[in-house]
Design a protein around this motif. Structure first.
Motif, PDB file in Angstrom:
ATOM      1  N   VAL A 272      18.468  -4.741  12.666  1.00 18.73           N
ATOM      2  CA  VAL A 272      17.394  -5.763  12.413  1.00 18.73           C
ATOM      3  C   VAL A 272      18.426  -6.992  12.406  1.00 18.73           C
ATOM      4  CG1 VAL A 272      15.805  -6.719  11.115  1.00 18.73           C
ATOM      5  CG2 VAL A 272      16.051  -4.346  11.299  1.00 18.73           C
ATOM      6  N   GLY A 273      17.957  -7.999  12.913  1.00 18.36           N
ATOM      7  CA  GLY A 273      18.490  -9.507  12.709  1.00 18.36           C
ATOM      8  C   GLY A 273      17.708 -10.290  12.228  1.00 18.36           C
ATOM      9  N   PHE A 274      17.952 -11.805  12.105  1.00 17.30           N
ATOM     10  CA  PHE A 274      17.203 -12.761  11.338  1.00 17.30           C
ATOM     11  C   PHE A 274      17.247 -14.015  11.901  1.00 17.30           C
ATOM     12  CE2 PHE A 274      15.775 -15.501   8.124  1.00 17.30           C
ATOM     13  CZ  PHE A 274      15.684 -14.790   6.803  1.00 17.30           C
ATOM     14  N   ASP A 275      16.212 -14.621  12.344  1.00 13.87           N
ATOM     15  CA  ASP A 275      15.837 -16.048  12.872  1.00 13.87           C
ATOM     16  C   ASP A 275      15.090 -15.967  13.973  1.00 13.87           C
ATOM     17  OD1 ASP A 275      17.801 -17.213  11.374  1.00 13.87           O
ATOM     18  OD2 ASP A 275      19.443 -16.975  12.793  1.00 13.87           O
ATOM     19  N   ASP A 276      14.992 -14.990  14.786  1.00 10.24           N
ATOM     20  CA  ASP A 276      14.240 -14.866  15.998  1.00 10.24           C
ATOM     21  C   ASP A 276      14.665 -16.055  16.973  1.00 10.24           C
ATOM     22  OD1 ASP A 276      12.526 -13.662  17.816  1.00 10.24           O
ATOM     23  OD2 ASP A 276      10.844 -14.892  17.392  1.00 10.24           O
ATOM     24  N   HIS A 277      16.171 -16.002  17.367  1.00  9.56           N
ATOM     25  CA  HIS A 277      16.764 -16.838  18.188  1.00  9.56           C
ATOM     26  C   HIS A 277      16.302 -16.741  19.667  1.00  9.56           C
ATOM     27  CE1 HIS A 277      20.226 -17.675  20.731  1.00  9.56           C
ATOM     28  NE2 HIS A 277      20.866 -18.285  19.842  1.00  9.56           N
ATOM     29  N   GLU A 278      16.338 -17.818  20.302  1.00  6.67           N
ATOM     30  CA  GLU A 278      15.799 -17.612  21.571  1.00  6.67           C
ATOM     31  C   GLU A 278      16.245 -16.519  22.682  1.00  6.67           C
ATOM     32  OE1 GLU A 278      16.890 -21.521  23.094  1.00  6.67           O
ATOM     33  OE2 GLU A 278      19.130 -21.065  23.180  1.00  6.67           O
ATOM     34  N   LEU A 279      17.331 -15.957  22.159  1.00  2.07           N
ATOM     35  CA  LEU A 279      17.710 -14.814  23.077  1.00  2.07           C
ATOM     36  C   LEU A 279      17.110 -13.451  22.509  1.00  2.07           C
ATOM     37  CD1 LEU A 279      21.107 -15.791  24.241  1.00  2.07           C
ATOM     38  CD2 LEU A 279      19.027 -16.162  25.518  1.00  2.07           C
ATOM     39  N   ALA A 280      16.603 -13.431  21.315  1.00  2.00           N
ATOM     40  CA  ALA A 280      16.205 -12.194  20.544  1.00  2.00           C
ATOM     41  C   ALA A 280      15.305 -11.461  21.537  1.00  2.00           C
ATOM     42  CB  ALA A 280      15.612 -12.348  19.238  1.00  2.00           C
ATOM     43  N   ALA A 281      14.058 -11.948  21.935  1.00  2.00           N
ATOM     44  CA  ALA A 281      13.280 -11.247  22.628  1.00  2.00           C
ATOM     45  C   ALA A 281      14.026 -10.724  23.929  1.00  2.00           C
ATOM     46  CB  ALA A 281      11.875 -12.145  23.001  1.00  2.00           C
ATOM     47  N   ALA A 282      14.898 -11.254  24.499  1.00  2.54           N
ATOM     48  CA  ALA A 282      15.406 -10.870  25.708  1.00  2.54           C
ATOM     49  C   ALA A 282      16.207  -9.419  25.545  1.00  2.54           C
ATOM     50  CB  ALA A 282      16.292 -11.900  26.446  1.00  2.54           C
ATOM     51  N   LEU A 283      16.689  -9.692  24.292  1.00  2.00           N
ATOM     52  CA  LEU A 283      17.444  -8.509  23.878  1.00  2.00           C
ATOM     53  C   LEU A 283      16.836  -7.267  23.134  1.00  2.00           C
ATOM     54  CD1 LEU A 283      20.878 -10.371  23.004  1.00  2.00           C
ATOM     55  CD2 LEU A 283      20.495  -8.980  24.956  1.00  2.00           C
ATOM     56  N   ASP A 284      15.456  -7.596  23.107  1.00  2.00           N
ATOM     57  CA  ASP A 284      14.553  -6.577  22.332  1.00  2.00           C
ATOM     58  C   ASP A 284      14.899  -6.312  21.087  1.00  2.00           C
ATOM     59  OD1 ASP A 284      12.153  -5.917  22.795  1.00  2.00           O
ATOM     60  OD2 ASP A 284      12.604  -3.957  24.248  1.00  2.00           O
ATOM     61  N   LEU A 285      15.311  -7.518  20.239  1.00  2.00           N
ATOM     62  CA  LEU A 285      16.030  -7.317  18.798  1.00  2.00           C
ATOM     63  C   LEU A 285      14.708  -7.209  17.668  1.00  2.00           C
ATOM     64  CD1 LEU A 285      18.335  -7.283  16.825  1.00  2.00           C
ATOM     65  CD2 LEU A 285      18.575  -9.704  17.161  1.00  2.00           C
ATOM     66  N   THR A 286      14.621  -6.362  17.006  1.00  2.00           N
ATOM     67  CA  THR A 286      13.745  -6.514  15.786  1.00  2.00           C
ATOM     68  C   THR A 286      14.400  -7.624  14.817  1.00  2.00           C
ATOM     69  OG1 THR A 286      13.064  -4.108  15.982  1.00  2.00           O
ATOM     70  CG2 THR A 286      12.893  -5.343  13.934  1.00  2.00           C
ATOM     71  N   THR A 287      13.784  -8.452  14.544  1.00  2.00           N
ATOM     72  CA  THR A 287      14.220  -9.554  13.771  1.00  2.00           C
ATOM     73  C   THR A 287      13.361 -10.103  12.770  1.00  2.00           C
ATOM     74  OG1 THR A 287      15.600 -11.812  13.907  1.00  2.00           O
ATOM     75  CG2 THR A 287      13.770 -11.299  15.263  1.00  2.00           C
ATOM     76  N   VAL A 288      13.756 -11.157  11.815  1.00  2.00           N
ATOM     77  CA  VAL A 288      12.870 -11.867  11.005  1.00  2.00           C
ATOM     78  C   VAL A 288      12.753 -13.033  11.572  1.00  2.00           C
ATOM     79  CG1 VAL A 288      12.576 -12.810   8.636  1.00  2.00           C
ATOM     80  CG2 VAL A 288      13.426 -10.410   8.808  1.00  2.00           C
ATOM     81  N   ALA A 289      11.782 -13.283  11.902  1.00  2.00           N
ATOM     82  CA  ALA A 289      11.692 -14.787  12.550  1.00  2.00           C
ATOM     83  C   ALA A 289      11.298 -15.821  11.624  1.00  2.00           C
ATOM     84  CB  ALA A 289      10.324 -14.769  13.675  1.00  2.00           C
ATOM     85  N   GLN A 290      11.793 -17.217  11.827  1.00  2.00           N
ATOM     86  CA  GLN A 290      11.612 -17.980  11.118  1.00  2.00           C
ATOM     87  C   GLN A 290      11.471 -19.360  11.995  1.00  2.00           C
ATOM     88  OE1 GLN A 290      14.946 -20.205   8.773  1.00  2.00           O
ATOM     89  NE2 GLN A 290      16.507 -18.930   9.859  1.00  2.00           N
ATOM     90  N   PRO A 291      10.558 -20.300  11.493  1.00  2.00           N
ATOM     91  CA  PRO A 291      10.303 -21.469  12.270  1.00  2.00           C
ATOM     92  C   PRO A 291      11.389 -22.595  12.337  1.00  2.00           C
ATOM     93  CG  PRO A 291       9.142 -21.454  10.489  1.00  2.00           C
ATOM     94  CD  PRO A 291       9.763 -20.373  10.333  1.00  2.00           C
ATOM     95  N   VAL A 292      12.396 -22.259  12.958  1.00  2.00           N
ATOM     96  CA  VAL A 292      13.699 -23.169  12.960  1.00  2.00           C
ATOM     97  C   VAL A 292      13.169 -24.562  13.159  1.00  2.00           C
ATOM     98  CG1 VAL A 292      16.175 -23.580  13.540  1.00  2.00           C
ATOM     99  CG2 VAL A 292      15.176 -21.296  13.323  1.00  2.00           C
TER     100      VAL A 292
END
Length: 334
Positions: A272-292
């Motif tokens: 699990v990551g943190f941020d929901d970086h613009e590449l997170a969806a492309a890498l199918d990464l589970t993450t905590v999305a914050q509205p940067v």
């Protein structure tokens, strides 16, 4: 070259009124503003950097103090703020303070004095001396990712968000959960790494899990650091079955290390990551999305509100969202 006085003469208003109209201040009627804007267009008038000082001492610029200009998070916050400030006719002046000497020099010399109308500070927990130096500027100050009494701030709840990420891993049956975070003490005295670590420890404690030796490693909030940290976790005793990375960029590096070591994700290790970086969806990464970007935009709106209406300091806490993707799955033994 036409001046603000020429615009005022053409619109039949005072120089001060022409200046206020072109800066979008609320003390000018819509009819007068339209007349001034029309006169400026007819004369092909372009406001110089410090033209506003003719009427009010304002510079039409906002200073942004940032530790790492080139990193994704800070660049995205700046972009969000810039869009709002540009719409209001204000320019940005960026001051980088990448290390302790440059930070100390900045607050001692205060190079933005009389050069900006307001200040945006990104993620720097201010010392009392630094906060006092900013107060002496007598301009609105808004913080992003930190909070200091007397200043408006925009942030997220890092502790709760991190705890939610780790609870997901616990819910999936994982008991050996590693953490990729930051060195202690953190650079610049950043508080975010400690808050996210407390969230990690809170979720483990709630589940009755005692962190094992070597479960927590520093990744420096970079992809390269995340890769090295993941490699250390894999080489250590009691390899974790799940890992929480305090940033998506560290998670990207962790994914690379897992792939290089032939470790299947999420079959063998969930991440699990943190941020929901613009590449997170492309890498199918589970993450905590914050509205940067939205945090930067809201901080800019607070600055404008204080400039125009002298509002009291405000604290804004944005919600986060846990986004489940393909890098998390149930523990094999669950």
């Amino acid at each position: 070259m036409p001046t603000i006085r020429d615009v005022a003469r053409r619109a039949q208003v005072s120089t001060a009124t022409a200046s206020r109209a072109l800066r979008g201040l609320p003390s000018v009627t819509a009819t007068t503003r339209a007349r001034v804007e029309h006169a400026a267009a007819e004369l092909d008038y372009v406001a110089p950097f410090n033209a506003a000082s003719l009427a009010s001492g304002r510079t039409n610029s906002v200073g942004i103090v940032v530790p790492y200009v080139a990193r994704w998070f800070f660049g995205t916050v700046i972009a969000g703020a810039e869009a709002v400030l540009r719409e209001a006719g204000l320019d940005l002046v960026v001051y980088g303070v990448a290390d302790a000497p440059s930070r100390s020099r900045f607050f001692e010399q205060m190079p933005l004095r009389r050069r900006v109308d307001a200040v945006l500070v990104l993620c720097l927990p201010l010392t009392d001396r630094e906060a006092d130096a900013l107060r002496r500027l007598r301009v609105p100050v808004v913080l992003v990712g930190a909070a200091v009494p007397g200043f408006s701030s925009v942030r997220i709840d890092d502790l709760s968000a991190a705890a939610e990420a780790v609870r997901l891993l616990v819910h999936l049956g994982h008991r050996r959960i590693g953490l990729i975070g930051e060195a202690d003490p953190a650079p610049h005295g950043f508080t975010t790494p400690a808050l996210r670590r407390f969230g990690y420890l809170r979720a483990l404690a709630e589940a009755g899990i005692e962190p094992g030796p070597g479960w927590q490693v520093a990744g420096g909030f970079t992809a390269g650091g995340g890769e090295a940290a993941m490699a250390r976790l894999l080489a250590g005793p009691g390899q974790p079955t799940a890992v929480f990375a305090m940033s998506d960029e560290m998670a990207f590096g962790a994914l690379r290390a897992l792939r290089r070591n032939g470790v299947a994700v999420p079959e063998e290790v969930s991440l699990v990551g943190f941020d929901d970086h613009e590449l997170a969806a492309a890498l199918d990464l589970t993450t905590v999305a914050q509205p940067v970007a939205a945090q930067g935009a809201r901080a800019a709106e607070l600055l404008l509100d204080e400039l125009r209406h002298q509002r009291p300091p405000t604290e804004v806490v944005f919600p986060t969202t846990l986004v489940r993707r393909a890098t998390t799955g149930p523990h094999r033994g669950a």
